[in-house]
Design an enzyme around this catalytic site. Structure first.
Site, PDB file in Angstrom:
ATOM      1  N   GLU A   1      24.923   3.057   9.686  1.00  0.00           N
ATOM      2  CA  GLU A   1      25.645   3.364   8.201  1.00  0.00           C
ATOM      3  C   GLU A   1      24.912   4.022   6.882  1.00  0.00           C
ATOM      4  O   GLU A   1      25.176   4.553   6.555  1.00  0.00           O
ATOM      5  CB  GLU A   1      26.154   2.165   8.388  1.00  0.00           C
ATOM      6  CG  GLU A   1      27.245   2.514   7.226  1.00  0.00           C
ATOM      7  CD  GLU A   1      27.863   3.739   7.281  1.00  0.00           C
ATOM      8  OE1 GLU A   1      28.956   3.931   5.965  1.00  0.00           O
ATOM      9  OE2 GLU A   1      28.207   4.315   7.975  1.00  0.00           O
ATOM     10  N   TYR A   2      23.218   3.647   7.035  1.00  0.00           N
ATOM     11  CA  TYR A   2      22.589   3.483   5.872  1.00  0.00           C
ATOM     12  C   TYR A   2      22.407   5.092   5.746  1.00  0.00           C
ATOM     13  O   TYR A   2      22.291   6.557   5.013  1.00  0.00           O
ATOM     14  CB  TYR A   2      21.582   2.677   5.209  1.00  0.00           C
ATOM     15  CG  TYR A   2      20.347   3.014   4.565  1.00  0.00           C
ATOM     16  CD1 TYR A   2      21.096   2.703   3.590  1.00  0.00           C
ATOM     17  CD2 TYR A   2      19.446   3.988   4.290  1.00  0.00           C
ATOM     18  CE1 TYR A   2      19.704   2.686   2.291  1.00  0.00           C
ATOM     19  CE2 TYR A   2      18.689   4.382   3.551  1.00  0.00           C
ATOM     20  CZ  TYR A   2      18.482   3.393   2.139  1.00  0.00           C
ATOM     21  OH  TYR A   2      18.076   3.920   1.529  1.00  0.00           O
TER      22      TYR A   2
ATOM     23  N   GLU B   1       2.679 -19.670  -9.024  1.00  0.00           N
ATOM     24  CA  GLU B   1       2.846 -18.548  -8.013  1.00  0.00           C
ATOM     25  C   GLU B   1       1.718 -17.996  -7.089  1.00  0.00           C
ATOM     26  O   GLU B   1       0.574 -18.435  -7.073  1.00  0.00           O
ATOM     27  CB  GLU B   1       3.350 -17.201  -9.140  1.00  0.00           C
ATOM     28  CG  GLU B   1       3.676 -17.290  -9.799  1.00  0.00           C
ATOM     29  CD  GLU B   1       4.006 -15.942 -10.711  1.00  0.00           C
ATOM     30  OE1 GLU B   1       4.178 -15.190 -10.704  1.00  0.00           O
ATOM     31  OE2 GLU B   1       3.157 -16.325 -11.825  1.00  0.00           O
TER      32      GLU B   1
ATOM     33  N   ASP C   1      -1.994 -11.221  -1.340  1.00  0.00           N
ATOM     34  CA  ASP C   1      -3.631 -10.124  -1.174  1.00  0.00           C
ATOM     35  C   ASP C   1      -3.113  -8.634  -0.624  1.00  0.00           C
ATOM     36  O   ASP C   1      -2.855  -8.617   0.294  1.00  0.00           O
ATOM     37  CB  ASP C   1      -3.893 -10.531   0.293  1.00  0.00           C
ATOM     38  CG  ASP C   1      -5.221 -10.065   0.079  1.00  0.00           C
ATOM     39  OD1 ASP C   1      -5.795  -9.720  -0.749  1.00  0.00           O
ATOM     40  OD2 ASP C   1      -5.952 -10.902   1.127  1.00  0.00           O
TER      41      ASP C   1
ATOM     42  N   LYS D   1      -8.342 -20.007  -4.989  1.00  0.00           N
ATOM     43  CA  LYS D   1      -9.042 -19.337  -4.619  1.00  0.00           C
ATOM     44  C   LYS D   1      -9.080 -20.350  -3.333  1.00  0.00           C
ATOM     45  O   LYS D   1      -9.333 -21.300  -3.587  1.00  0.00           O
ATOM     46  CB  LYS D   1     -10.147 -18.306  -4.410  1.00  0.00           C
ATOM     47  CG  LYS D   1      -9.927 -17.208  -5.469  1.00  0.00           C
ATOM     48  CD  LYS D   1      -9.306 -16.560  -5.272  1.00  0.00           C
ATOM     49  CE  LYS D   1      -9.457 -15.464  -4.581  1.00  0.00           C
ATOM     50  NZ  LYS D   1     -10.632 -14.592  -4.683  1.00  0.00           N
TER      51      LYS D   1
ATOM     52  N   CYS E   1     -41.878   3.141  -2.507  1.00  0.00           N
ATOM     53  CA  CYS E   1     -42.211   4.151  -3.368  1.00  0.00           C
ATOM     54  C   CYS E   1     -44.725   3.604  -3.117  1.00  0.00           C
ATOM     55  O   CYS E   1     -44.991   4.091  -3.630  1.00  0.00           O
ATOM     56  CB  CYS E   1     -42.138   3.895  -4.428  1.00  0.00           C
ATOM     57  SG  CYS E   1     -42.749   2.994  -5.464  1.00  0.00           S
TER      58      CYS E   1
END
Length: 668
Positions: free
Chosen positions: A36-37, A113, A117, A310, A407
């Site tokens: 339908e969408y 919260e 990631d 973390k 070097c």
């Protein structure tokens, strides 16, 4: 169907499709089948093709992916996108809590919260419409990826109220989308993405938005940095407002009154982490009150009122096959472990820095050892320790060389330093690394001139120093591997555009010892031109805030070298800008501005200037604009419909101006 009827039907389709999209992608509660969408979307597409003048910027058809771009434009964030400080264990969190209490006392709360990631993005809305979406970039300058972000169906193209505001979010690829994408890549004999974060970043940096549209990305919006006319006093209130406006926020957030509740929240989600439909790598903890956030303030890199915990890094065992030496742009010799490839935290790891000779000795690391590897902060691979009981006797001890591997110059260890260093200014490795640094994002920011291209140019002897970059021709570039005409043209344009950079980018790009990006800006602001800085004495330099003894000495030494003076002359002849183009810092003590040194809050609707412009004008005159009213506020500027902030200012007896008074003081 005539124009007027079509206009009415298009409006109906907008409302239906936006509602169904919100129910499916934000609420996760679809009310109609996909068929339908799709039927309604096809009807809208046909109507817009028949009447293109009726297509609007917020049409649901704008999500399918627009025209292919030549390149991403650079944009400056209205408010810098600061990174968060990290906590890795309980003690780090308790120390963070203690620092908060020392400043604001015990009467405060946190909001916890999930740390998604993904890829941090900024979304700018004007009068309710999405007008720009950008990557974080270096925190100040990002890339305009608006067309790609429009393909994320949980990002509203128009929000419920006609607000002008900036919000931040984390774009990510759900695990199911990631698995489906990699299955398709493997079937097509393409290299799969290492993890969902890389897949999301790669998708949003596609120049063809149609590719991004197929990747089924999602987003959680986590903050509003410029609330516009919205009156909110706390982070938790701002998240509720974002929900009301139609944004998708993460509902797993929780207010915590104590650090013990924070620790319990972390423990809960560390266990439930595998059950989520998306990847998280930690928990973000923020002080809830905006007034207390303002009181705590920020450092140059991160806010003092927030921290990211973390999750403990995954550890794996592999074989250390060899130790390779690299020479950095300052001559430091860094040993790197070459490993048997192994999966760590979602990516294949084959190399890990060993930092210096002392670390190798301390951990008794030998070639052929079985070693434990982890990623520090889930990002940087490192060798944790050696499993000595697995040694066979065939392992080889490693000894640092006495001469530079590039070097052959004799290596030295400067007083007070752990690292061995090559001090030959003509060392090809240092020159090559210096060139790579010069073109990097935080320095001259030359798009398309990455490490591989620099290495090719250097190997072919087309460049020997940074001034040679401005002498490159199209004929030289198209001879390089994988460099077509269009790429060569774009690269030459980027090199030409870099000539207009402000002085601080050039200073940072030159790689002066001890001078980072922030110090480069301070120097550029203070001296204004390269010529004045070249003539600065040690005594003049050490009087500047942030410029210490070592840095001052390094600056004077650098500019005293004949080869440096010749290089700067060549850059100037090539047309590279040598002056500071940004705002000059205001000397609060000498300034006669009424705003200098004052803490100011803007509230309500400003008709003439708008809040963003008013903030910029005030800060340019030495004022500090904050988001909440407190006892430390010196002045409140109230526009139309000012609410709780004005009431609080009156309650605290703080001086209040209207917009007319502000315009007079700004000479408008």
């Amino acid at each position: 169907m005539d124009l007027e009827t079509s206009k009415q039907r298009i409006q109906e389709l907008h409302e239906l499709l936006n509602r169904y999209n919100y129910e499916y992608h934000v609420l996760d509660q679809p009310t109609v089948p996909d068929a339908e969408y799709d039927r309604l979307m096809n009807e809208l597409i046909k109507l817009e093709e028949a009447f293109p003048e009726l297509k609007t910027q917020d049409s649901p058809t704008q999500r399918v992916g627009g025209q292919v771009l030549d390149a991403f434009q650079k944009v400056e964030h209205r408010t810098p996108m600061l990174s968060l400080g990290n906590a890795f264990d309980e003690q780090d969190l308790r120390d963070f809590d203690r620092r908060i209490r020392q400043v604001v006392g015990d009467d405060f709360s946190y909001v916890c919260e999930l740390k998604i990631d993904g890829l941090a993005v900024s979304l700018l809305y004007e009068d309710g419409y999405l007008v720009r979406g950008a990557t974080r970039g270096d925190g100040t300058i990002g890339e305009d990826i608006t067309e790609n972000l429009k393909t994320i169906r949980s990002i509203p193209l128009r929000v419920k109220d006609p607000v002008t505001m900036e919000v931040r979010g984390e774009a990510f690829m759900p695990r199911k989308s990631f698995e489906k994408l990699n299955e398709a890549k493997i079937q097509n004999e393409e290299l799969p993405f290492a993890n969902p974060r890389n897949a999301a970043a790669g998708s949003l940096r596609q120049l063809d938005p149609k590719i991004a549209a197929k990747r089924n990305l999602d987003i959680f919006v986590y903050a509003m940095t410029d609330a516009g006319e919205q009156e909110v006093e706390a982070h938790s209130e701002s998240l509720d407002l974002l929900d009301h406006l139609g944004f998708k926020t993460n509902k797993e957030r929780q207010k915590c009154a104590t650090i013990e509740e924070v620790l319990a929240y972390i423990e809960n989600w560390q266990e439930k982490r595998p059950s989520l439909a998306y990847d998280i790598d930690g928990i973000v903890i923020k002080v809830d009150s905006f007034e207390q956030q303002s009181e705590l303030g920020t450092t140059a890199k991160s806010p003092r009122w927030a921290i990211a915990y973390k999750f403990p890094a995954e550890e794996v065992v592999t074989t250390l096959k060899d130790i390779e030496l690299t020479v950095g742009r300052t001559g430091v010799i860094t040993p790197t472990a070459i490993l048997e490839p192994v999966q760590v935290a979602g990516t294949t790891v084959q190399r890990a820095s060993l930092h210096n000779e002392d670390l190798i000795r301390e951990k008794d690391i030998r070639i052929g050892d079985q070693v434990v590897i982890k990623k520090a902060g889930d990002i940087i691979p490192e060798v944790v320790n050696v499993i000595t009981e697995k040694r066979t006797g065939e392992e080889q001890e490693f000894t640092m060389p006495t001469h530079c591997p590039e070097c052959e110059s004799e290596l030295v260890r400067l007083e007070g330093e752990v690292a061995l260093r090559c001090i030959n200014p003509s060392c090809p490795a240092q020159i090559r690394e210096g060139l790579i640094h010069f073109v990097s994002r935080n320095a001259m920011n030359i798009d398309g001139l990455g490490e591989k291209v620099i290495t090719q140019l250097f190997k072919e002897e087309l460049i020997k120093d940074v001034a040679d970059l401005y002498e490159l021709t199209k004929e030289q570039l198209i001879e390089l591997e994988r460099m077509g005409e269009k790429s060569a043209d774009n690269l030459l344009k980027a090199i030409e555009a870099s000539k207009e950079n402000s002085l601080e980018r050039l200073l940072f790009g030159l790689g002066i010892r001890h001078v980072g990006a922030k110090a480069a800006k301070t120097l550029a602001q203070q001296f204004d031109t390269m010529d004045k800085l070249q003539k600065a004495t040690y005594d003049e330099l050490v009087t500047i805030n942030e410029i210490g003894d070592k840095m001052a000495d390094a600056i004077v030494t650098y500019f005293s070298q004949e080869e440096v003076q010749e290089l700067l002359s060549e850059l100037q002849e090539a047309g590279v800008n040598m002056t500071y183009k940004g705002p000059k810092p205001v000397n609060v003590e000498e300034s006669d501005s009424v705003f200098a040194g004052k803490t100011i809050v803007l509230t309500g609707k400003l008709e003439e200037l708008g809040r963003s412009e008013a903030k910029a004008e005030i800060e340019a005159l030495g004022g500090k604009v904050t988001g909440s009213v407190s006892k430390k506020t010196d002045l409140v500027i109230a526009g139309e419909d000012a609410g709780s902030k004005l009431a609080k200012a009156n309650e605290l007896g703080i001086e209040v101006w209207d917009e007319a008074r502000l315009l007079i003081e700004l000479n408008k």
